[in-house]
Design an enzyme around this catalytic site. Structure first.
Site, PDB file in Angstrom:
ATOM      1  N   PHE A 151     -16.358 -28.147 -14.732  1.00  0.00           N
ATOM      2  CA  PHE A 151     -16.802 -26.873 -14.187  1.00  0.00           C
ATOM      3  C   PHE A 151     -17.799 -27.161 -13.066  1.00  0.00           C
ATOM      4  CE2 PHE A 151     -19.691 -23.143 -14.236  1.00  0.00           C
ATOM      5  CZ  PHE A 151     -18.791 -22.251 -13.697  1.00  0.00           C
ATOM      6  N   GLY A 194     -15.725 -17.500  -2.219  1.00  0.00           N
ATOM      7  CA  GLY A 194     -16.018 -18.908  -2.425  1.00  0.00           C
ATOM      8  C   GLY A 194     -15.906 -19.812  -1.225  1.00  0.00           C
ATOM      9  N   ASP A 253      -7.396 -25.247  -8.595  1.00  0.00           N
ATOM     10  CA  ASP A 253      -7.241 -25.873  -9.910  1.00  0.00           C
ATOM     11  C   ASP A 253      -5.885 -25.496 -10.490  1.00  0.00           C
ATOM     12  OD1 ASP A 253      -7.982 -23.274 -10.757  1.00  0.00           O
ATOM     13  OD2 ASP A 253      -9.949 -23.922 -11.385  1.00  0.00           O
ATOM     14  N   ASP A 297     -12.087 -22.656  -1.473  1.00  0.00           N
ATOM     15  CA  ASP A 297     -13.076 -23.595  -1.972  1.00  0.00           C
ATOM     16  C   ASP A 297     -12.468 -24.601  -2.951  1.00  0.00           C
ATOM     17  OD1 ASP A 297     -12.668 -21.631  -3.914  1.00  0.00           O
ATOM     18  OD2 ASP A 297     -14.782 -21.220  -4.243  1.00  0.00           O
ATOM     19  N   LYS A 354      -8.365 -29.899  -8.145  1.00  0.00           N
ATOM     20  CA  LYS A 354      -8.359 -30.356  -9.543  1.00  0.00           C
ATOM     21  C   LYS A 354      -6.911 -30.474  -9.994  1.00  0.00           C
ATOM     22  CE  LYS A 354     -12.377 -27.950 -11.445  1.00  0.00           C
ATOM     23  NZ  LYS A 354     -12.744 -27.034 -12.542  1.00  0.00           N
ATOM     24  N   ARG A 413     -24.131 -20.243  -4.943  1.00  0.00           N
ATOM     25  CA  ARG A 413     -23.275 -20.547  -3.795  1.00  0.00           C
ATOM     26  C   ARG A 413     -24.058 -21.276  -2.702  1.00  0.00           C
ATOM     27  NH1 ARG A 413     -18.492 -17.629  -4.336  1.00  0.00           N
ATOM     28  NH2 ARG A 413     -18.636 -15.656  -5.459  1.00  0.00           N
TER      29      ARG A 413
END
Length: 179
Positions: free
Chosen positions: A153, A45, A104, A101, A132, A166
């Site tokens: 999301f 990511g 959360d 990336d 997040k 991506r």
């Protein structure tokens, strides 16, 4: 979920991302000036974010990669982290910056920083494109944050859905609305 049929809400435009990366790169470069910096990119990511970030940094640095997984092809973290490719560099006395990336739950970053600490670096800090905070399950806050976002999301700019998307140059949230 078929995200092609859903409305995409742009959360971070390509221009906003470029501007924020320049700011982060300047801040990080000042903080690590004269130090032995190793930037560790968590694949897959963060590869786009890491590449753009290190190209904007004004100091000598090395880059290494780790592959971790806690999502699989799901939209939420499984809660357990596995390392399928570890850092091969000797980290003793090295200043490490872990780049991801998104944070959360915080579980992956906490696991990775604890894993790296066992390798005796001089210091370890973290940098994430997206944070997040509403999803946090562990006591962790990244040292450098690109954008703090709501619990949605998100896809694009390195973040995937089923290993696709991506390459989208901005970050978008997938809505429940049909196109």
């Amino acid at each position: 979920m078929d995200i092609e049929s859903k409305v995409w809400e742009v959360l971070c435009s390509e221009e906003e991302i470029k501007d924020r990366i320049s700011e982060l790169a300047e801040e990080i470069s000042k903080a690590y000036e004269g130090k032995n910096l190793l930037v560790v990119s968590l694949l897959k990511g963060s590869f786009i974010f890491t590449a753009d970030l290190v190209r904007k940094m004004s100091i000598p640095l090395k880059v290494a990669f780790m592959i971790t997984s806690s999502y699989g092809h799901s939209e939420t973290s499984s809660g357990s982290v596995s390392v399928s490719m570890d850092i091969q560099d000797n980290l003793e006395g090295v200043d490490v910056l872990v780049v991801d990336d998104i944070t959360d739950s915080g579980i992956t970053m906490k696991y990775v920083t604890e894993h790296i600490m066992k390798k005796s670096p001089a210091s370890i800090k973290s940098c994430v494109l997206l944070d997040k905070p509403d999803r946090r399950q562990v006591d962790l806050e990244a040292d450098y944050i690109g954008f703090s976002i709501e619990d949605k999301f998100v896809v694009g700019y390195g973040l995937n859905y089923g290993d696709y998307y991506r390459n989208i140059p901005y970050v978008f949230a997938v809505t429940n609305e049909d196109r």
